[in-house]
Design a protein around this motif. Sequence first.
Motif, PDB file in Angstrom:
ATOM      1  N   THR A  25     -37.184  73.886  96.276  1.00 13.81           N
ATOM      2  CA  THR A  25     -37.437  75.287  96.277  1.00 13.81           C
ATOM      3  C   THR A  25     -36.335  76.143  96.844  1.00 13.81           C
ATOM      4  O   THR A  25     -35.450  77.026  96.595  1.00 13.81           O
ATOM      5  CB  THR A  25     -38.792  75.835  96.150  1.00 13.81           C
ATOM      6  N   LEU A  26     -36.232  75.640  98.336  1.00 18.30           N
ATOM      7  CA  LEU A  26     -35.444  76.270  99.031  1.00 18.30           C
ATOM      8  C   LEU A  26     -33.907  76.348  98.578  1.00 18.30           C
ATOM      9  O   LEU A  26     -32.932  77.282  98.655  1.00 18.30           O
ATOM     10  CB  LEU A  26     -35.509  76.038 100.400  1.00 18.30           C
ATOM     11  N   TYR A  27     -33.556  74.987  98.200  1.00 17.53           N
ATOM     12  CA  TYR A  27     -32.136  74.905  97.595  1.00 17.53           C
ATOM     13  C   TYR A  27     -32.043  75.803  96.509  1.00 17.53           C
ATOM     14  O   TYR A  27     -30.830  76.171  96.177  1.00 17.53           O
ATOM     15  CB  TYR A  27     -32.178  73.284  97.409  1.00 17.53           C
ATOM     16  N   GLN A  28     -32.941  75.838  95.407  1.00 12.96           N
ATOM     17  CA  GLN A  28     -32.961  76.529  94.380  1.00 12.96           C
ATOM     18  C   GLN A  28     -32.462  78.080  94.607  1.00 12.96           C
ATOM     19  O   GLN A  28     -31.581  78.696  94.270  1.00 12.96           O
ATOM     20  CB  GLN A  28     -34.081  76.579  93.494  1.00 12.96           C
ATOM     21  N   TRP A  29     -33.398  78.628  95.772  1.00 12.84           N
ATOM     22  CA  TRP A  29     -33.390  79.800  96.148  1.00 12.84           C
ATOM     23  C   TRP A  29     -32.022  80.000  96.678  1.00 12.84           C
ATOM     24  O   TRP A  29     -31.170  81.234  96.382  1.00 12.84           O
ATOM     25  CB  TRP A  29     -34.241  80.223  97.100  1.00 12.84           C
ATOM     26  N   ARG A  30     -31.374  79.035  97.472  1.00 16.12           N
ATOM     27  CA  ARG A  30     -29.954  79.434  97.993  1.00 16.12           C
ATOM     28  C   ARG A  30     -28.953  79.470  96.840  1.00 16.12           C
ATOM     29  O   ARG A  30     -28.215  80.176  97.057  1.00 16.12           O
ATOM     30  CB  ARG A  30     -29.820  78.042  98.926  1.00 16.12           C
ATOM     31  N   SER A  31     -28.970  78.541  96.068  1.00 23.77           N
ATOM     32  CA  SER A  31     -27.889  78.647  94.680  1.00 23.77           C
ATOM     33  C   SER A  31     -28.221  79.861  94.122  1.00 23.77           C
ATOM     34  O   SER A  31     -27.245  80.268  93.545  1.00 23.77           O
ATOM     35  CB  SER A  31     -28.099  77.434  93.746  1.00 23.77           C
ATOM     36  N   ARG A  32     -29.409  80.538  93.946  1.00 28.37           N
ATOM     37  CA  ARG A  32     -29.676  81.863  93.324  1.00 28.37           C
ATOM     38  C   ARG A  32     -29.363  82.948  94.398  1.00 28.37           C
ATOM     39  O   ARG A  32     -29.465  84.257  93.818  1.00 28.37           O
ATOM     40  CB  ARG A  32     -30.817  81.764  92.788  1.00 28.37           C
ATOM     41  N   ARG A  33     -29.219  82.917  95.412  1.00 25.63           N
ATOM     42  CA  ARG A  33     -28.687  83.785  96.391  1.00 25.63           C
ATOM     43  C   ARG A  33     -29.908  84.571  96.501  1.00 25.63           C
ATOM     44  O   ARG A  33     -29.942  85.880  96.977  1.00 25.63           O
ATOM     45  CB  ARG A  33     -27.730  84.742  96.119  1.00 25.63           C
ATOM     46  N   THR A  34     -31.333  83.762  96.539  1.00 21.87           N
ATOM     47  CA  THR A  34     -32.297  84.691  97.038  1.00 21.87           C
ATOM     48  C   THR A  34     -32.937  83.950  98.204  1.00 21.87           C
ATOM     49  O   THR A  34     -32.549  82.888  98.585  1.00 21.87           O
ATOM     50  CB  THR A  34     -33.596  84.658  96.144  1.00 21.87           C
ATOM     51  N   GLY A  35     -34.218  84.364  98.360  1.00 24.79           N
ATOM     52  CA  GLY A  35     -34.713  83.391  99.744  1.00 24.79           C
ATOM     53  C   GLY A  35     -34.127  83.818 101.066  1.00 24.79           C
ATOM     54  O   GLY A  35     -33.136  84.760 101.270  1.00 24.79           O
ATOM     55  N   PRO A  36     -34.772  83.193 102.175  1.00 22.88           N
ATOM     56  CA  PRO A  36     -34.153  83.656 103.570  1.00 22.88           C
ATOM     57  C   PRO A  36     -32.825  83.244 103.790  1.00 22.88           C
ATOM     58  O   PRO A  36     -32.247  82.197 103.220  1.00 22.88           O
ATOM     59  CB  PRO A  36     -35.273  82.880 104.460  1.00 22.88           C
ATOM     60  N   ARG A  37     -32.119  83.922 104.475  1.00 24.23           N
ATOM     61  CA  ARG A  37     -30.626  83.439 105.130  1.00 24.23           C
ATOM     62  C   ARG A  37     -30.611  82.246 105.522  1.00 24.23           C
ATOM     63  O   ARG A  37     -31.305  81.936 106.617  1.00 24.23           O
ATOM     64  CB  ARG A  37     -30.064  84.664 105.718  1.00 24.23           C
ATOM     65  N   ALA A  38     -29.548  81.459 105.206  1.00 22.25           N
ATOM     66  CA  ALA A  38     -29.365  79.948 105.836  1.00 22.25           C
ATOM     67  C   ALA A  38     -28.006  79.925 106.284  1.00 22.25           C
ATOM     68  O   ALA A  38     -27.160  80.608 105.820  1.00 22.25           O
ATOM     69  CB  ALA A  38     -29.545  78.885 104.897  1.00 22.25           C
ATOM     70  N   PHE A  39     -27.646  79.329 107.309  1.00 21.65           N
ATOM     71  CA  PHE A  39     -26.495  78.893 107.817  1.00 21.65           C
ATOM     72  C   PHE A  39     -25.845  77.523 107.752  1.00 21.65           C
ATOM     73  O   PHE A  39     -26.673  76.680 107.877  1.00 21.65           O
ATOM     74  CB  PHE A  39     -26.270  79.166 109.306  1.00 21.65           C
ATOM     75  N   LYS A  40     -24.669  77.268 107.247  1.00 20.52           N
ATOM     76  CA  LYS A  40     -24.186  75.970 107.261  1.00 20.52           C
ATOM     77  C   LYS A  40     -23.504  75.429 108.811  1.00 20.52           C
ATOM     78  O   LYS A  40     -22.847  76.400 109.293  1.00 20.52           O
ATOM     79  CB  LYS A  40     -22.804  75.786 106.304  1.00 20.52           C
ATOM     80  N   VAL A  41     -24.252  74.380 109.216  1.00 16.01           N
ATOM     81  CA  VAL A  41     -23.734  73.731 110.378  1.00 16.01           C
ATOM     82  C   VAL A  41     -23.187  72.528 110.031  1.00 16.01           C
ATOM     83  O   VAL A  41     -24.090  71.646 109.816  1.00 16.01           O
ATOM     84  CB  VAL A  41     -24.935  73.785 111.578  1.00 16.01           C
ATOM     85  N   GLY A  42     -22.003  72.222 109.836  1.00 18.38           N
ATOM     86  CA  GLY A  42     -21.384  71.177 109.410  1.00 18.38           C
ATOM     87  C   GLY A  42     -21.884  70.924 107.824  1.00 18.38           C
ATOM     88  O   GLY A  42     -21.892  71.963 107.147  1.00 18.38           O
ATOM     89  N   ARG A  43     -22.669  69.942 107.484  1.00 18.28           N
ATOM     90  CA  ARG A  43     -23.068  69.789 106.188  1.00 18.28           C
ATOM     91  C   ARG A  43     -24.679  70.081 106.138  1.00 18.28           C
ATOM     92  O   ARG A  43     -25.239  69.779 105.238  1.00 18.28           O
ATOM     93  CB  ARG A  43     -22.764  68.602 105.693  1.00 18.28           C
ATOM     94  N   HIS A  44     -25.074  70.627 107.171  1.00 14.83           N
ATOM     95  CA  HIS A  44     -26.551  70.898 107.513  1.00 14.83           C
ATOM     96  C   HIS A  44     -26.940  72.525 107.153  1.00 14.83           C
ATOM     97  O   HIS A  44     -26.167  73.170 107.637  1.00 14.83           O
ATOM     98  CB  HIS A  44     -27.206  70.341 108.649  1.00 14.83           C
ATOM     99  N   LEU A  45     -28.055  72.641 106.555  1.00  8.69           N
ATOM    100  CA  LEU A  45     -28.572  74.189 106.679  1.00  8.69           C
ATOM    101  C   LEU A  45     -29.483  74.212 107.669  1.00  8.69           C
ATOM    102  O   LEU A  45     -30.484  73.615 108.085  1.00  8.69           O
ATOM    103  CB  LEU A  45     -29.173  74.436 105.459  1.00  8.69           C
ATOM    104  N   ARG A  46     -29.158  75.617 108.338  1.00 14.24           N
ATOM    105  CA  ARG A  46     -30.125  75.967 109.283  1.00 14.24           C
ATOM    106  C   ARG A  46     -30.655  77.429 109.264  1.00 14.24           C
ATOM    107  O   ARG A  46     -29.883  78.183 108.728  1.00 14.24           O
ATOM    108  CB  ARG A  46     -29.461  75.770 110.839  1.00 14.24           C
ATOM    109  N   TYR A  47     -31.763  77.767 109.795  1.00 11.23           N
ATOM    110  CA  TYR A  47     -32.428  78.862 109.607  1.00 11.23           C
ATOM    111  C   TYR A  47     -32.772  79.634 110.923  1.00 11.23           C
ATOM    112  O   TYR A  47     -33.474  78.874 111.778  1.00 11.23           O
ATOM    113  CB  TYR A  47     -33.545  78.625 108.549  1.00 11.23           C
ATOM    114  N   ASP A  48     -32.451  80.726 111.216  1.00 10.73           N
ATOM    115  CA  ASP A  48     -33.092  81.447 112.210  1.00 10.73           C
ATOM    116  C   ASP A  48     -34.655  81.893 111.916  1.00 10.73           C
ATOM    117  O   ASP A  48     -34.689  82.450 111.095  1.00 10.73           O
ATOM    118  CB  ASP A  48     -32.418  82.853 112.383  1.00 10.73           C
ATOM    119  N   PRO A  49     -35.517  81.340 112.640  1.00  5.29           N
ATOM    120  CA  PRO A  49     -36.900  81.856 112.315  1.00  5.29           C
ATOM    121  C   PRO A  49     -37.014  83.235 112.153  1.00  5.29           C
ATOM    122  O   PRO A  49     -38.140  83.517 111.478  1.00  5.29           O
ATOM    123  CB  PRO A  49     -37.535  81.093 113.795  1.00  5.29           C
ATOM    124  N   ALA A  50     -36.818  84.109 113.160  1.00  4.88           N
ATOM    125  CA  ALA A  50     -36.517  85.379 113.018  1.00  4.88           C
ATOM    126  C   ALA A  50     -36.250  86.004 111.471  1.00  4.88           C
ATOM    127  O   ALA A  50     -37.102  86.915 110.859  1.00  4.88           O
ATOM    128  CB  ALA A  50     -36.014  86.358 114.031  1.00  4.88           C
TER     129      ALA A  50
END
Length: 65
Positions: A25-50
């Motif tokens: 679901t998080l991957y789907q939200w990311r592709s639809r540009r919804t959901g919480p903001r994520a950062f790419k760190v290398g090939r990994h997604l990271r999220y700021d808890p705040a």
Amino acid sequence: MTITTTEPLWTIEEVSAFLRIPVDTLYQWRSRRTGPRAFKVGRHLRYDPADVRSWLTEQGGDDGR
């Protein structure tokens, strides 16, 4: 963009557990540009808890009233 957090960034699995939703679901939200903001760190997604908590608060939700 400046990130100011004292907590470690969360992995997609940690966000999934916090929100109690599937990782897919998080991957789907990311592709639809919804959901919480994520950062790419290398090939990994990271999220700021705040950011995740803020996004969740913004959703409002249906409290059944």
